[in-house]
Design an enzyme around this catalytic site. Sequence first.
Site, mmCIF file in Angstrom:
data_model
loop_
_atom_site.group_PDB
_atom_site.id
_atom_site.type_symbol
_atom_site.label_atom_id
_atom_site.label_comp_id
_atom_site.label_asym_id
_atom_site.label_seq_id
_atom_site.Cartn_x
_atom_site.Cartn_y
_atom_site.Cartn_z
ATOM 1 N N TYR A 142 0.824 -1.209 0.000
ATOM 2 C CA TYR A 142 0.000 0.000 0.000
ATOM 3 C C TYR A 142 0.866 1.271 0.000
ATOM 4 C CZ TYR A 142 -3.934 -3.068 1.224
ATOM 5 O OH TYR A 142 -4.877 -4.063 1.234
ATOM 6 N N LYS A 191 3.628 -15.392 2.420
ATOM 7 C CA LYS A 191 3.490 -16.150 1.166
ATOM 8 C C LYS A 191 4.912 -16.477 0.697
ATOM 9 C CE LYS A 191 0.910 -17.682 -2.286
ATOM 10 N NZ LYS A 191 0.114 -18.897 -2.131
ATOM 11 N N ASP A 223 -2.873 -18.032 2.051
ATOM 12 C CA ASP A 223 -4.062 -18.678 1.480
ATOM 13 C C ASP A 223 -4.595 -19.745 2.427
ATOM 14 O OD1 ASP A 223 -1.597 -19.727 0.871
ATOM 15 O OD2 ASP A 223 -2.101 -20.424 -1.139
ATOM 16 N N ASP A 247 -5.054 -6.665 6.147
ATOM 17 C CA ASP A 247 -6.262 -5.933 5.775
ATOM 18 C C ASP A 247 -7.379 -6.928 5.436
ATOM 19 O OD1 ASP A 247 -8.003 -4.005 4.948
ATOM 20 O OD2 ASP A 247 -6.942 -3.477 3.104
ATOM 21 N N ASP A 251 -10.696 -8.338 8.093
ATOM 22 C CA ASP A 251 -12.111 -8.187 7.735
ATOM 23 C C ASP A 251 -12.814 -9.544 7.751
ATOM 24 O OD1 ASP A 251 -12.035 -5.497 7.522
ATOM 25 O OD2 ASP A 251 -12.796 -5.388 5.475
#
Length: 358
Positions: A142, A191, A223, A247, A251
């Site tokens: 980001y 990852k 994942d 992020d 959620d």
Amino acid sequence: MNKNIAVIRGDGIGPEIVEQALKVLDKIAELFGHNFTYSDVDMGGCAIDKWGDPLPKEMLDKCINSDSVLLGAVGGDKWNDVPAHMRPEKGLLRLRAGMGVYSNNRPAKIWKQLADASPLKSSIVDKGIDFIIVRELIGGIYFGEHKTVEENQEKVATDVLSYSEKEIERIGRIGFETARKRNKRLCSVEKSNVLDSSRLWKAVMHRLSAEYPDVELLDMLVDNCAMQIVKNPAQFDVIVTENMFGDILSDEASMITGSIGMIPSSSLGDGTCGLYEPIHGSAPDIAGQDIANPIGTILSAAMMLKYGFDMEKESNAIENAVSDVLDKGYRCADIMSDGCKKVGCSEMGRLIIENLHK
Ligand code: NAD
């Protein structure tokens, strides 16, 4: 203990929910012999109206010079048309940057009394859901370079994902320290089968783990983690991960626990001065009606006591009081279910105080 708390009531339901949290803190101070003083800070739409700026410098300074900051929420339709740099949310971004908070910590906890609110099957929920996601907040993709260029008559977009050892180490420490204050299990999510930044992440986490022999470290690919959160959330205690993965996962985690009105959060940096706030916004649709759920804010105050002031007993007393009130069947409108007694914001605050014990 004496603590000076900067208080941002903000907009919409912010003032109503913060009021209840302050009353709970006052009762904690009385029961446990502390002295909490509050410095009022204008931020968001109310600061735009009063000062023409969503976070005037002297307000930011009040926060930086406090022992910790308690925030309700900011924003609302009234300020939708102000220039982008003046929007209420800009105040929040400037506050986070000014306080240097690089770690966002969000608990995913299901209260057994509200198990029906979870979209997961009861066979999964019954095993318990109680973990925290520690998300890196000011680095990663980001904050990397973003560009779109024309190549061979088509557009090509690039976003750079980069992490330094120092950035990983500081968030890693928050992960280990948080696990130390809980059940001492830390799951580092990355990852590393594909990304260099994740391989560095994993290496730094393992180097740090030598300094925290009491904390068990587990690696998990992102994942797989997304699947495990819905398949077997009871396995997690603390998850630490980079900005974008955090992020998305936070959620997902808040969804499985039910109502947005129940979830607190903290944002921490190098010092002990943190920012504590519920995860929801200013809910203008229900503002001023005394029907908002104050529990997310009250639990944010409990997080402040535990993680900011090392007041574990005081923090547990608040969580126990919330649990007792839910046991007795009291619910705000957002968590109401058949057979329960519906109460408003101030009554919920009063009931939690009535059930607070040393
Ligand atoms: P929201 O979280 O304010 O509201 C979403 C829905 O949840 C609404 O129906 C609302 O009534 C309900 N809700 C939220 N908190 C509740 C509570 N404590 N009790 C009961 N019900 C509750 O999100 P939104 O509507 O997208 O945003 C409203 C404003 O809040 C916008 O201006 C947005 O920018 C701002 N916002 C601020 C923050 C913050 O201050 N940290 C975070 C998110 C959104």
